[in-house]
Design a protein around this motif. Structure first.
Motif, PDB file in Angstrom:
ATOM      1  N   UNK A 100       0.833  -1.199   0.000  1.00 42.25           N
ATOM      2  CA  UNK A 100       0.000   0.000   0.000  1.00 42.25           C
ATOM      3  C   UNK A 100       0.866   1.245   0.000  1.00 42.25           C
ATOM      4  N   UNK A 101       0.306   2.338  -0.487  1.00 41.84           N
ATOM      5  CA  UNK A 101       0.912   3.660  -0.405  1.00 41.84           C
ATOM      6  C   UNK A 101      -0.134   4.603   0.173  1.00 41.84           C
ATOM      7  N   UNK A 102       0.298   5.555   0.996  1.00 44.76           N
ATOM      8  CA  UNK A 102      -0.631   6.419   1.707  1.00 44.76           C
ATOM      9  C   UNK A 102      -0.228   7.876   1.509  1.00 44.76           C
ATOM     10  N   UNK A 103      -1.226   8.743   1.339  1.00 43.39           N
ATOM     11  CA  UNK A 103      -0.963  10.179   1.281  1.00 43.39           C
ATOM     12  C   UNK A 103      -2.049  10.930   2.028  1.00 43.39           C
ATOM     13  N   UNK A 104      -1.695  12.091   2.531  1.00 41.73           N
ATOM     14  CA  UNK A 104      -2.637  12.956   3.223  1.00 41.73           C
ATOM     15  C   UNK A 104      -3.270  13.901   2.219  1.00 41.73           C
ATOM     16  N   UNK A 105      -4.601  13.997   2.239  1.00 41.93           N
ATOM     17  CA  UNK A 105      -5.311  14.883   1.320  1.00 41.93           C
ATOM     18  C   UNK A 105      -5.013  16.340   1.651  1.00 41.93           C
ATOM     19  N   UNK A 106      -5.267  17.215   0.685  1.00 43.66           N
ATOM     20  CA  UNK A 106      -4.961  18.634   0.850  1.00 43.66           C
ATOM     21  C   UNK A 106      -5.785  19.281   1.961  1.00 43.66           C
ATOM     22  N   UNK A 107      -6.929  18.683   2.325  1.00 44.05           N
ATOM     23  CA  UNK A 107      -7.737  19.255   3.390  1.00 44.05           C
ATOM     24  C   UNK A 107      -7.174  18.961   4.778  1.00 44.05           C
ATOM     25  N   UNK A 108      -6.167  18.084   4.848  1.00 46.91           N
ATOM     26  CA  UNK A 108      -5.557  17.756   6.122  1.00 46.91           C
ATOM     27  C   UNK A 108      -6.414  16.892   7.023  1.00 46.91           C
ATOM     28  N   UNK A 109      -7.551  16.421   6.507  1.00 47.30           N
ATOM     29  CA  UNK A 109      -8.484  15.664   7.335  1.00 47.30           C
ATOM     30  C   UNK A 109      -8.710  14.243   6.831  1.00 47.30           C
ATOM     31  N   UNK A 110      -8.235  13.951   5.639  1.00 47.40           N
ATOM     32  CA  UNK A 110      -8.509  12.672   5.000  1.00 47.40           C
ATOM     33  C   UNK A 110      -7.216  12.030   4.534  1.00 47.40           C
ATOM     34  N   UNK A 111      -7.138  10.710   4.679  1.00 42.85           N
ATOM     35  CA  UNK A 111      -6.020   9.950   4.141  1.00 42.85           C
ATOM     36  C   UNK A 111      -6.497   9.143   2.936  1.00 42.85           C
ATOM     37  N   UNK A 112      -5.679   9.128   1.888  1.00 43.63           N
ATOM     38  CA  UNK A 112      -5.942   8.273   0.734  1.00 43.63           C
ATOM     39  C   UNK A 112      -4.944   7.127   0.765  1.00 43.63           C
ATOM     40  N   UNK A 113      -5.471   5.917   0.663  1.00 40.42           N
ATOM     41  CA  UNK A 113      -4.644   4.719   0.677  1.00 40.42           C
ATOM     42  C   UNK A 113      -4.808   3.984  -0.647  1.00 40.42           C
ATOM     43  N   UNK A 114      -3.688   3.678  -1.293  1.00 38.69           N
ATOM     44  CA  UNK A 114      -3.678   2.965  -2.569  1.00 38.69           C
ATOM     45  C   UNK A 114      -3.180   1.551  -2.306  1.00 38.69           C
ATOM     46  N   UNK A 115      -3.999   0.565  -2.632  1.00 41.39           N
ATOM     47  CA  UNK A 115      -3.723  -0.815  -2.254  1.00 41.39           C
ATOM     48  C   UNK A 115      -3.445  -1.662  -3.489  1.00 41.39           C
ATOM     49  N   UNK A 116      -2.299  -2.341  -3.493  1.00 41.54           N
ATOM     50  CA  UNK A 116      -1.992  -3.330  -4.529  1.00 41.54           C
ATOM     51  C   UNK A 116      -2.604  -4.658  -4.081  1.00 41.54           C
ATOM     52  N   UNK A 117      -3.655  -5.062  -4.762  1.00 45.22           N
ATOM     53  CA  UNK A 117      -4.489  -6.182  -4.313  1.00 45.22           C
ATOM     54  C   UNK A 117      -4.303  -7.383  -5.234  1.00 45.22           C
ATOM     55  N   UNK A 118      -3.525  -8.370  -4.780  1.00 44.98           N
ATOM     56  CA  UNK A 118      -3.452  -9.584  -5.573  1.00 44.98           C
ATOM     57  C   UNK A 118      -2.113 -10.268  -5.648  1.00 44.98           C
ATOM     58  N   UNK A 123      -7.831 -10.885  -7.481  1.00 46.22           N
ATOM     59  CA  UNK A 123      -8.260  -9.509  -7.737  1.00 46.22           C
ATOM     60  C   UNK A 123      -7.426  -8.834  -8.822  1.00 46.22           C
ATOM     61  N   UNK A 124      -6.082  -8.865  -8.669  1.00 43.65           N
ATOM     62  CA  UNK A 124      -5.171  -8.273  -9.669  1.00 43.65           C
ATOM     63  C   UNK A 124      -5.561  -6.847 -10.031  1.00 43.65           C
ATOM     64  N   UNK A 125      -5.694  -6.012  -9.009  1.00 48.39           N
ATOM     65  CA  UNK A 125      -6.173  -4.652  -9.212  1.00 48.39           C
ATOM     66  C   UNK A 125      -5.489  -3.713  -8.215  1.00 48.39           C
ATOM     67  N   UNK A 126      -5.768  -2.414  -8.367  1.00 48.26           N
ATOM     68  CA  UNK A 126      -5.397  -1.402  -7.385  1.00 48.26           C
ATOM     69  C   UNK A 126      -6.678  -0.715  -6.924  1.00 48.26           C
ATOM     70  N   UNK A 127      -6.793  -0.505  -5.615  1.00 50.07           N
ATOM     71  CA  UNK A 127      -7.970   0.124  -5.020  1.00 50.07           C
ATOM     72  C   UNK A 127      -7.536   1.385  -4.284  1.00 50.07           C
ATOM     73  N   UNK A 128      -8.268   2.492  -4.494  1.00 44.58           N
ATOM     74  CA  UNK A 128      -8.038   3.741  -3.758  1.00 44.58           C
ATOM     75  C   UNK A 128      -9.135   3.901  -2.718  1.00 44.58           C
ATOM     76  N   UNK A 129      -8.718   4.081  -1.458  1.00 47.83           N
ATOM     77  CA  UNK A 129      -9.640   4.179  -0.341  1.00 47.83           C
ATOM     78  C   UNK A 129      -9.436   5.512   0.366  1.00 47.83           C
ATOM     79  N   UNK A 130     -10.514   6.193   0.725  1.00 46.63           N
ATOM     80  CA  UNK A 130     -10.467   7.431   1.505  1.00 46.63           C
ATOM     81  C   UNK A 130     -10.955   7.150   2.912  1.00 46.63           C
TER      82      UNK A 130
END
Length: 304
Positions: A100-118, A123-130
């Motif tokens: 996974x890779x994680x970044x903080x959103x510009x609002x400073x209140x939300x994290x975005x997580x990018x998941x390598x799934x598979x 699954x063999x996909x990437x999922x973006x979660x807030x």
């Protein structure tokens, strides 16, 4: 485990209480990927915790992504359906997520997580979660790619171009995605030292943006393991990405190989996963095929 970066000695550990699922078939722990998140104290479950102390664990046998307080190991957030493998998005399911890779959103209140799934799953996909920083049970799926990968084993965010780099292991390439939308931006292969075939497959990818009084760096690190595993092609490729102007230009502009760190097969093997110290530029490589024990190698960034 938390290790001293100078000596390699273990400082403390947590997870042996069953919070990380155990594989009943192989009796090995399922913690595959680990990410330290640079976030404000509000995301860590208490006002006494310092920044960069939320640790994300990719539990590829429990099929969940969990965030933990770094100093206590207490669970801060759980994403996915524990113990259930699948490709659904409502509820969200993973199938042997790897990294996974994680970044903080510009609002400073939300994290975005990018998941390598598979990692060997379906699954063999990437999922973006807030996820809101102060929530322990709230998250939403922003987007999920289709099954365009063949074992997406590692993922990293290139912040300047907001591009995701995915180590697409069995397709023998680094796949590029737009982090905002998930759009497919193509692949990197031979032009950056990733030839595939008998020359090995990409297992891990990491990015480093580093500025000091001595130099400014914009680098991509890709670990490569043998195919077949005869020990002749264990290496880490270091790529200069400073000439890339946008996410769309990755496959059109030249990225140059600035260094290849060859790992001698008689001493070490299997550069499986990588991580970087953003403060020093030092690179750490987890080698999983060593005999008799796995090893972590540290490469010092000279001049950083």
């Amino acid at each position: 485990m938390a290790l001293n970066t100078t000596t390699g000695a273990m400082v403390y550990s947590w997870g042996d209480d069953g919070t990380i699922a155990q594989d009943p078939e192989t009796s090995t722990w399922g913690a595959h990927g680990i990410v330290a998140e640079d976030c404000p104290s509000t995301c860590n479950g208490g006002p006494t915790l310092q920044p960069r102390t939320r640790i994300w664990i990719c539990d590829f046998t429990g099929h969940t992504l969990t965030a933990h307080s770094a100093d206590t190991g207490s669970s801060v957030l759980g994403i996915g359906t524990k113990g259930v493998a699948g490709v659904g998005t409502n509820p969200l399911q993973f199938d042997r997520l790897a990294d996974a890779a994680v970044e903080l959103a510009s609002d400073g209140k939300t994290a975005y997580t990018y998941v390598a799934d598979g990692d060997g799953g379906s699954a063999n996909r990437v999922v973006k979660v807030a996820s809101p920083l102060q929530s322990i049970d709230e998250y939403s799926v922003v987007w999920a790619t289709s099954a365009i990968f063949n074992n997406p084993h590692s993922i990293a965010l290139h912040p300047r171009t907001h591009t995701l780099l995915v180590a697409d292991r069995e397709n023998e390439a680094v796949h590029l995605l737009d982090a905002h939308s998930g759009a497919d931006l193509g692949v990197l292969r031979g032009a950056v030292g990733l030839w595939g075939g008998d020359h090995g497959k990409p297992f891990s990818v990491r990015t480093l943006s580093f500025a000091s009084s001595n130099q400014t760096l914009d680098l991509i690190f890709v670990s490569v393991m043998d195919n077949p595993q005869d020990g002749g092609n264990q290496r880490i490729v270091v790529i200069d990405a400073s000439s890339v102007s946008s996410g769309m230009s990755w496959t059109n502009q030249e990225c140059s190989v600035v260094q290849v760190l060859n790992i001698h097969p008689k001493l070490y093997s299997g550069p499986h996963m990588l991580t970087l110290d953003p403060a020093t530029g030092d690179l750490y490589a987890a080698l999983v095929a060593d005999d008799p024990l796995s090893t972590v190698l540290r490469f010092r960034c000279v001049g950083c």
